[in-house]
Design a protein around this motif. Structure first.
Motif, PDB file in Angstrom:
ATOM      1  N   HIS A 143       0.850  -1.190   0.000  1.00  0.00           N
ATOM      2  CA  HIS A 143       0.000   0.000   0.000  1.00  0.00           C
ATOM      3  C   HIS A 143       0.884   1.237   0.000  1.00  0.00           C
ATOM      4  O   HIS A 143       1.677   1.448   0.919  1.00  0.00           O
ATOM      5  CB  HIS A 143      -0.908  -0.005   1.233  1.00  0.00           C
ATOM      6  CG  HIS A 143      -1.850   1.154   1.294  1.00  0.00           C
ATOM      7  ND1 HIS A 143      -2.354   1.644   2.478  1.00  0.00           N
ATOM      8  CD2 HIS A 143      -2.391   1.930   0.314  1.00  0.00           C
ATOM      9  CE1 HIS A 143      -3.155   2.659   2.228  1.00  0.00           C
ATOM     10  NE2 HIS A 143      -3.201   2.854   0.924  1.00  0.00           N
ATOM     11  N   ILE A 144       0.761   2.048  -1.035  1.00  0.00           N
ATOM     12  CA  ILE A 144       1.514   3.297  -1.163  1.00  0.00           C
ATOM     13  C   ILE A 144       0.571   4.479  -0.980  1.00  0.00           C
ATOM     14  O   ILE A 144      -0.470   4.551  -1.638  1.00  0.00           O
ATOM     15  CB  ILE A 144       2.212   3.399  -2.537  1.00  0.00           C
ATOM     16  CG1 ILE A 144       3.289   2.309  -2.666  1.00  0.00           C
ATOM     17  CG2 ILE A 144       2.826   4.771  -2.730  1.00  0.00           C
ATOM     18  CD1 ILE A 144       3.976   2.290  -4.013  1.00  0.00           C
ATOM     19  N   VAL A 145       0.930   5.381  -0.084  1.00  0.00           N
ATOM     20  CA  VAL A 145       0.157   6.604   0.138  1.00  0.00           C
ATOM     21  C   VAL A 145       0.947   7.784  -0.422  1.00  0.00           C
ATOM     22  O   VAL A 145       2.088   8.025  -0.018  1.00  0.00           O
ATOM     23  CB  VAL A 145      -0.137   6.817   1.632  1.00  0.00           C
ATOM     24  CG1 VAL A 145      -0.923   8.110   1.840  1.00  0.00           C
ATOM     25  CG2 VAL A 145      -0.914   5.630   2.195  1.00  0.00           C
ATOM     26  N   VAL A 146       0.353   8.504  -1.351  1.00  0.00           N
ATOM     27  CA  VAL A 146       1.034   9.615  -2.021  1.00  0.00           C
ATOM     28  C   VAL A 146       0.764  10.909  -1.250  1.00  0.00           C
ATOM     29  O   VAL A 146      -0.390  11.327  -1.126  1.00  0.00           O
ATOM     30  CB  VAL A 146       0.564   9.749  -3.481  1.00  0.00           C
ATOM     31  CG1 VAL A 146       1.253  10.931  -4.161  1.00  0.00           C
ATOM     32  CG2 VAL A 146       0.847   8.459  -4.246  1.00  0.00           C
ATOM     33  N   PRO A 147       1.812  11.549  -0.728  1.00  0.00           N
ATOM     34  CA  PRO A 147       1.618  12.726   0.122  1.00  0.00           C
ATOM     35  C   PRO A 147       1.034  13.916  -0.634  1.00  0.00           C
ATOM     36  O   PRO A 147       1.387  14.178  -1.779  1.00  0.00           O
ATOM     37  CB  PRO A 147       3.034  13.051   0.627  1.00  0.00           C
ATOM     38  CG  PRO A 147       3.952  12.426  -0.378  1.00  0.00           C
ATOM     39  CD  PRO A 147       3.238  11.204  -0.876  1.00  0.00           C
ATOM     40  N   GLY A 148       0.098  14.601   0.026  1.00  0.00           N
ATOM     41  CA  GLY A 148      -0.424  15.854  -0.503  1.00  0.00           C
ATOM     42  C   GLY A 148      -1.408  15.732  -1.643  1.00  0.00           C
ATOM     43  O   GLY A 148      -1.843  16.748  -2.178  1.00  0.00           O
TER      44      GLY A 148
END
Length: 503
Positions: A449-454
């Motif tokens: 799971h990758i969370v892309v900041p902003g």
């Protein structure tokens, strides 16, 4: 189990896109009798993909596939599915293409692919891309409910007028609404896979398309090599009552990010107070305003209500680009008391939404696959959520009239699988927050799971994500992905004046 969460730097903002209210999925069992479609071949001819508002055209090969409207009655009425194949230019094309599943519910794949196509350029170098307009959308027996001529997109209907409009729409539809479910669409898609001669496929699903992808994984697990889920809707969560909390989280993070930015905070101070002033004004009295239509320039009179304002804020918070405008729009309107720019934005959003979403299909999915599974209404103070009960009330009115298709008994169960899955979330997504991706990953044993900041909804095209997605599709392995680049992804800077962001 490799189920890693990458959040990068906390960037405080919000998110993007989606028209989707849904989620959940059937695990239907289908009749195996041979159908007329099973004796056909899929003939493809050169075509170009276009979409309203985009000048670009993409070369493809298009064709039509006949499938039963009701898969339990294969000899009954047939409907046509529109298929487009974007071929790879490689001398050695890999045998497993990428199937693109659009969001909504209610978006057509051949129309919604163009705005995000740059995110697939690297993938398309070695693999074909397959687009299928889901039944009820695009050129696949579309189900749409146009507004009556007497109403603009932003004109309030009474409940009686809305009820009559829905009943008129139902009587005009070329199809049985109970047959336009996610499970039926997945059966369609697998038929296309078979006709195109692919043993296995890779899947990219965005927003509601992640539900489609997970349904495919449940029904046909052996036919999937890998999956990318972008803006994840877990199977065991039904959207509706929880939309307001996700939307509020997003707008709070947008305002917090502005406050943490010296230039934004100086130019646009105390955004929560400005937002509250607009809320109070519009709840007290809608604004009757005349504006030039933002596209045609023709005079347009609009009764601008608080509900219209709330929906505009929700949809602008979907992407980092439109979220970058929100603080300035809110500040200026609160300071001047002039809501004409907000009205223009609402008109544009309404026009875009009406062309993007096939509302009949949306209602078919939402009313069969979400509304019946709402649990007891959460205890909350709706006044502290800017959307309040708007989403629940709207969908309830529709679903009290709209026919419901059947869903399987395992509909609300989480999908368990060891197929490689890459999950993508925007840190500031206002509809499918990162917690949803984390939740879905718990039963996907070979997932990352990758969370892309902003950023918000639909992050495939952001920063280094296209490269990571391409590597994942090539290897079908999440353990080899080098994800350090994700923390360097930044959102669009805020507009602090009509001239734009600070230089």
């Amino acid at each position: 189990m490799n189920n890693k969460l990458i959040s990068g730097q906390v960037h405080y903002t919000v998110s993007f896109f989606v028209c989707a209210l849904l989620l959940a999925i059937p695990g239907l069992h289908f009749a195996g009798a041979e159908t007329p479609a099973q004796r056909e071949t899929l003939e493809l001819t050169p075509c170009h993909l276009t979409t309203p508002g985009f000048a670009m055209r993409i070369k493809a090969e298009c064709g039509a596939v006949q499938v039963p409207e009701n898969w339990a009655d294969p000899s009954g009425r047939q409907i046509s599915l529109h298929v487009a194949l974007i071929r790879s230019n490689s001398k050695k094309v890999e045998p497993d293409p990428v199937f693109f599943f659009a969001g909504g519910p209610g978006q057509a794949a051949t129309e919604s692919y163009l705005p995000v196509s740059h995110g697939f350029m690297l993938i398309n170098q070695k693999r074909d891309i397959v687009l299928i307009d889901q039944r009820g959308t695009g050129q696949s027996n579309p189900l749409r409910c146009p507004l009556p001529k007497d109403f603009s997109l932003l004109t309030d209907m009474t409940e009686e007028q809305e009820k009559q409009w829905l009943q008129d729409c139902l009587s005009s539809l070329a199809g049985d609404p109970t047959q336009y479910t996610t499970a039926a669409a997945v059966r369609d898609f697998d038929r296309v896979r078979e006709l195109l001669g692919y043993e296995q496929i890779n899947i990219y699903g965005v927003s509601y398309g992640t539900r489609v992808a997970l349904t495919y994984l449940r029904l046909f697990p052996d036919r999937i090599r890998s999956i990318i889920l972008d803006g994840v809707l877990p199977q065991d969560i039904s959207l509706g009552p929880n939309v307001a909390e996700a939307a509020q989280r997003a707008i709070d993070l947008i305002f917090a990010r502005c406050q943490a930015d010296p230039a934004c905070n100086k130019s646009l101070p105390d955004l929560p107070a400005a937002f509250s002033k607009i809320q109070q004004d519009l709840r007290r009295s809608p604004q009757i305003l005349e504006i030039p239509h933002p596209r045609s320039g023709e005079p347009l009179q609009v009764r601008f209500t608080y509900d219209m304002f709330a929906q505009m804020v929700r949809l602008l918070s979907y992407s980092a680009e439109t979220a970058a405008l929100l603080p300035l729009l809110v500040h200026n309107a609160a300071q001047s008391g002039d809501y004409r720019i907000l009205v223009s934005q609402s008109v544009l959003i309404g026009d875009n939404f009406s062309t993007m979403i096939y509302s009949g299909l949306h209602h078919c999915v939402a009313c069969a696959e979400d509304y019946p599974f709402w649990s007891e209404k959460p205890k909350r103070d709706s006044q502290n959520l800017y959307l309040g009960d708007l989403i629940e009330h709207g969908l309830t009115r529709v679903c009290q009239i709209w026919p419901r298709g059947d869903v399987a008994s395992d509909f609300k169960q989480a999908v368990t699988s060891d197929v490689p899955v890459l999950l993508l979330s925007g840190e500031l997504d206002p509809i499918t927050p990162p917690a949803y991706g984390e939740h879905a990953a718990k039963t996907l044993s070979r997932s990352l799971h990758i969370v892309v900041p902003g950023h918000g909804h639909n992050v495939l095209s952001r920063g280094c994500i296209p490269k990571l997605a391409t590597t994942f599709i090539e290897t079908a392995d999440v353990t080899t992905l080098e994800t350090e680049c994700v923390s360097a992804i930044e959102p669009m800077p805020f507009f602090i004046s009509n001239a734009g962001p600070e230089p």
